[in-house]
Design an enzyme around this catalytic site. Structure first.
Site, PDB file in Angstrom:
ATOM      1  N   HIS A  87       0.801  -1.409   0.068  1.00  0.00           N
ATOM      2  CA  HIS A  87       0.024   0.104  -0.018  1.00  0.00           C
ATOM      3  C   HIS A  87       1.082   1.418   0.094  1.00  0.00           C
ATOM      4  O   HIS A  87       2.141   1.261   0.473  1.00  0.00           O
ATOM      5  CB  HIS A  87      -0.806  -0.058   1.250  1.00  0.00           C
ATOM      6  CG  HIS A  87      -1.916   1.208   1.270  1.00  0.00           C
ATOM      7  ND1 HIS A  87      -1.682   2.440   1.781  1.00  0.00           N
ATOM      8  CD2 HIS A  87      -2.963   0.902   1.248  1.00  0.00           C
ATOM      9  CE1 HIS A  87      -2.762   3.045   1.765  1.00  0.00           C
ATOM     10  NE2 HIS A  87      -3.658   2.278   1.362  1.00  0.00           N
TER      11      HIS A  87
ATOM     12  N   ASP B 289       3.806  -3.851   8.038  1.00  0.00           N
ATOM     13  CA  ASP B 289       2.567  -3.086   7.944  1.00  0.00           C
ATOM     14  C   ASP B 289       1.263  -4.199   8.074  1.00  0.00           C
ATOM     15  O   ASP B 289       1.020  -4.983   7.398  1.00  0.00           O
ATOM     16  CB  ASP B 289       2.430  -2.743   6.550  1.00  0.00           C
ATOM     17  CG  ASP B 289       1.006  -1.796   6.250  1.00  0.00           C
ATOM     18  OD1 ASP B 289       0.004  -2.002   6.991  1.00  0.00           O
ATOM     19  OD2 ASP B 289       0.948  -1.359   5.024  1.00  0.00           O
TER      20      ASP B 289
ATOM     21  N   CYS C 254      -4.892   2.574  -3.542  1.00  0.00           N
ATOM     22  CA  CYS C 254      -3.668   2.891  -3.136  1.00  0.00           C
ATOM     23  C   CYS C 254      -2.663   2.279  -3.037  1.00  0.00           C
ATOM     24  O   CYS C 254      -1.741   1.999  -2.350  1.00  0.00           O
ATOM     25  CB  CYS C 254      -3.860   3.523  -1.362  1.00  0.00           C
ATOM     26  SG  CYS C 254      -5.222   4.757  -1.045  1.00  0.00           S
TER      27      CYS C 254
ATOM     28  N   GLN D 163      -3.922  -4.599   7.131  1.00  0.00           N
ATOM     29  CA  GLN D 163      -4.754  -5.732   6.591  1.00  0.00           C
ATOM     30  C   GLN D 163      -4.901  -7.032   7.554  1.00  0.00           C
ATOM     31  O   GLN D 163      -6.132  -7.760   7.622  1.00  0.00           O
ATOM     32  CB  GLN D 163      -4.895  -6.118   5.382  1.00  0.00           C
ATOM     33  CG  GLN D 163      -4.965  -4.893   4.365  1.00  0.00           C
ATOM     34  CD  GLN D 163      -6.245  -4.440   4.109  1.00  0.00           C
ATOM     35  OE1 GLN D 163      -7.317  -5.254   4.701  1.00  0.00           O
ATOM     36  NE2 GLN D 163      -6.601  -3.138   3.912  1.00  0.00           N
TER      37      GLN D 163
ATOM     38  N   LYS E  65     -10.072  -0.407  10.787  1.00  0.00           N
ATOM     39  CA  LYS E  65     -10.119  -1.826  10.063  1.00  0.00           C
ATOM     40  C   LYS E  65     -10.580  -2.809  11.084  1.00  0.00           C
ATOM     41  O   LYS E  65     -11.093  -3.809  10.394  1.00  0.00           O
ATOM     42  CB  LYS E  65      -9.037  -1.812   9.382  1.00  0.00           C
ATOM     43  CG  LYS E  65      -8.669  -0.781   7.939  1.00  0.00           C
ATOM     44  CD  LYS E  65      -7.485  -1.359   7.293  1.00  0.00           C
ATOM     45  CE  LYS E  65      -6.667  -0.215   6.353  1.00  0.00           C
ATOM     46  NZ  LYS E  65      -7.413   0.298   5.450  1.00  0.00           N
TER      47      LYS E  65
HETATM   48  N1  7TS Z   1      -1.507  -0.540   4.596  1.00  0.00           N
HETATM   49  C1  7TS Z   1      -2.466  -1.295   4.256  1.00  0.00           C
HETATM   50  C2  7TS Z   1      -2.135  -2.556   3.713  1.00  0.00           C
HETATM   51  C3  7TS Z   1      -3.692  -0.936   3.810  1.00  0.00           C
HETATM   52  O1  7TS Z   1      -4.475  -1.674   3.322  1.00  0.00           O
HETATM   53  C4  7TS Z   1      -3.941   0.453   4.456  1.00  0.00           C
HETATM   54  C5  7TS Z   1      -5.316   1.184   4.338  1.00  0.00           C
HETATM   55  C6  7TS Z   1      -2.971   1.295   4.942  1.00  0.00           C
HETATM   56  C7  7TS Z   1      -1.768   0.781   5.174  1.00  0.00           C
HETATM   57  C8  7TS Z   1      -3.358   2.649   5.506  1.00  0.00           C
HETATM   58  O2  7TS Z   1      -4.155   2.728   6.386  1.00  0.00           O
HETATM   59  P1  7TS Z   1      -4.686   3.930   7.005  1.00  0.00           P
HETATM   60  O3  7TS Z   1      -5.391   3.836   8.312  1.00  0.00           O
HETATM   61  O4  7TS Z   1      -3.379   4.708   7.675  1.00  0.00           O
HETATM   62  O5  7TS Z   1      -5.371   4.787   6.039  1.00  0.00           O
HETATM   63  N2  7TS Z   1      -5.898   0.449   2.871  1.00  0.00           N
HETATM   64  C9  7TS Z   1      -7.065   0.842   2.288  1.00  0.00           C
HETATM   65  C10 7TS Z   1      -7.633   0.420   1.280  1.00  0.00           C
HETATM   66  O6  7TS Z   1      -7.094  -0.873   0.904  1.00  0.00           O
HETATM   67  N3  7TS Z   1      -8.728   0.909   0.833  1.00  0.00           N
HETATM   68  O7  7TS Z   1      -8.769   2.098   1.794  1.00  0.00           O
HETATM   69  C11 7TS Z   1      -7.773   2.164   2.693  1.00  0.00           C
END
Ligand code: 7TS
Length: 409
Positions: A123, A201, A365, A204, A227
């Protein structure tokens, strides 16, 4: 014991509403999950009963708020099996957690000519901070490639590690596009043997499977509360001795011990990395989300998705025009990105919305992994505790309708 999905759905108020007159089929939990009443109640309780700023006041309300806030931190520590609560840092989201490491640790330890290793399936949150650190420092950024099957080709890793110039390996525990579950334990062992640090990371992975920071091999692990049924906060877990040696990322109140006109001393962990007033009710809400998920059981959640995923892939594969990206069900989590021949993913998203079905469409993303498969975008259905076979069936029926509608045009 299989999950009682109807009972779980009844605990999420959002499933009482309809979308465009249709039953809500929420298949976008990889972007953000829905919230159970218990989490909403926990936050309302803070605001309506025990709200004050934390770590400051000596009055009852402030003490209650501080206790609730720190109690939530302890829940997070147990959730990831951290040996030390002070290793849990509250941040805004996974993105901020990774940026914290890339700035605080990265600025100190990465130099010109060093190498940073990431993977092709990251991501942007676990890509751009490293890319920009490499640019600032004149370091090299190397990618572990993804095979045609959507798996990581880690045979290249020894070649990226053997000159001793790799300082950090950053890898997702689960891909948000392909669902791939890289062999992170093996990657971490190889990286550590070569003297590199490992940043994982877990955005997910953390909502969907048990995570044990003491055995996964990470030096840092970032994830997001929103999430995993919680509100908009995130967590950075890091090994104590690393965090101790790192400078603060942000400066201000709460992260400070003493401030003189010319210099300052930093507070102890974890406060050193929590500058300013934190998201108090949100952190408490995260604690409630963790209680909720552990009440169901992380192994049971993982098992539920392991059962639902092959069904989803098999049913989607019945549509001749549909191509599922990524590995087979045994090697992935419950995220299914796909393309539909001749239909733009944005049109898929819009047509499914008319049927009350929420999917994400775009590059999620994660542009480099789409480039890898020579596609600009995909549609993505992602599953969680409140999804079952009925949701898959509704998705497949709506996709068939989409295909026949567009074929007629
Ligand atoms: N890493 C992964 C693997 C992710 O899927 C996401 C967000 C992030 C980092 C960032 O998370 P945040 O809470 O800091 O935004 N993924 C997604 C997605 O797949 N669709 O919207 C956000």
């Amino acid at each position: 014991m299989p999950l009682d999905v109807p009972a779980i759905r009844s605990e999420f108020p959002i499933f009482r509403r309809t979308i465009n007159g249709k039953r809500l089929v929420y298949l976008d939990s990889a972007a953000s999950s829905q919230k159970p009443q218990a989490v909403i109640d926990a936050m309302v309780h803070v605001w309506s009963h025990s709200y004050a700023n934390v770590h400051r006041g000596l009055y009852t309300l402030a003490e209650e708020a501080t206790m609730a806030y720190e109690d939530a931190r302890a829940k997070v520590a147990r959730f990831v099996n951290a040996s030390d609560v002070a290793e849990v840092i509250n941040v805004r989201n996974a993105t901020e957690g990774i940026n914290l490491v890339a700035y605080s640790w990265g600025e100190q330890h990465v130099h010109a000519g060093d190498r940073i290793v990431i993977t092709e399936l990251e991501h942007h949150a676990n890509l751009v901070p490293w890319q920009q650190l490499a640019k600032r420092k004149g370091a090299k950024l190397a990618y572990i490639p993804v095979t045609d099957d959507g798996l990581l080709d880690i045979t290249v890793l020894p070649g990226l590690l053997d000159d001793g110039r790799t300082k950090v390996v950053a890898c997702s525990v689960m891909s948000n596009v392909l669902g791939t579950l890289p062999p992170v334990v093996e990657i971490a062992a190889m990286a550590h043997a070569a003297g590199a640090l490992v940043v994982m990371d877990g955005a997910q992975a953390a909502p969907h499977m048990p995570i044990d920071v003491q055995s996964i091999g990470a030096d840092f692990l970032a994830f997001s509360g929103h999430k995993l049924c919680g509100p908009g906060v995130g967590v950075l877990w890091g090994r104590r001795e690393l965090l101790e040696a790192m400078p603060p990322f942000l400066f201000g109140g709460d992260m400070i011990l003493t401030v003189k006109r010319e210099d300052s001393k930093w507070n102890a962990l974890p406060y050193k990395f929590e500058a300013g007033t934190p998201a108090i009710a949100e952190v408490v809400g995260l604690g409630a989300a963790i209680d909720y998920l552990t009440g169901i059981g992380m192994p049971a959640i993982q098992e539920h998705e392991r059962r639902l995923l092959p069904y989803a892939i098999a049913r989607l594969s019945e549509i001749p025009e549909l191509r599922v990206l990524g590995p087979g069900p045994a090697e992935r989590g419950a995220v299914v990105s796909f393309t539909l021949e001749g239909v733009h993913p944005h049109d898929i998203g819009a047509l499914l919305d008319e049927e009350g079905i929420c999917v994400r469409a775009g590059h999620h993303c994660a542009q480099p992994i789409h480039d890898r498969f020579c596609i600009p975008a995909s549609a993505r259905a992602s599953f969680y505790i409140y999804n079952d076979e009925n949701d898959v069936d509704d998705l497949v029926a709506a996709l068939r309708k989409t295909v026949s509608l567009l074929a007629r045009r």
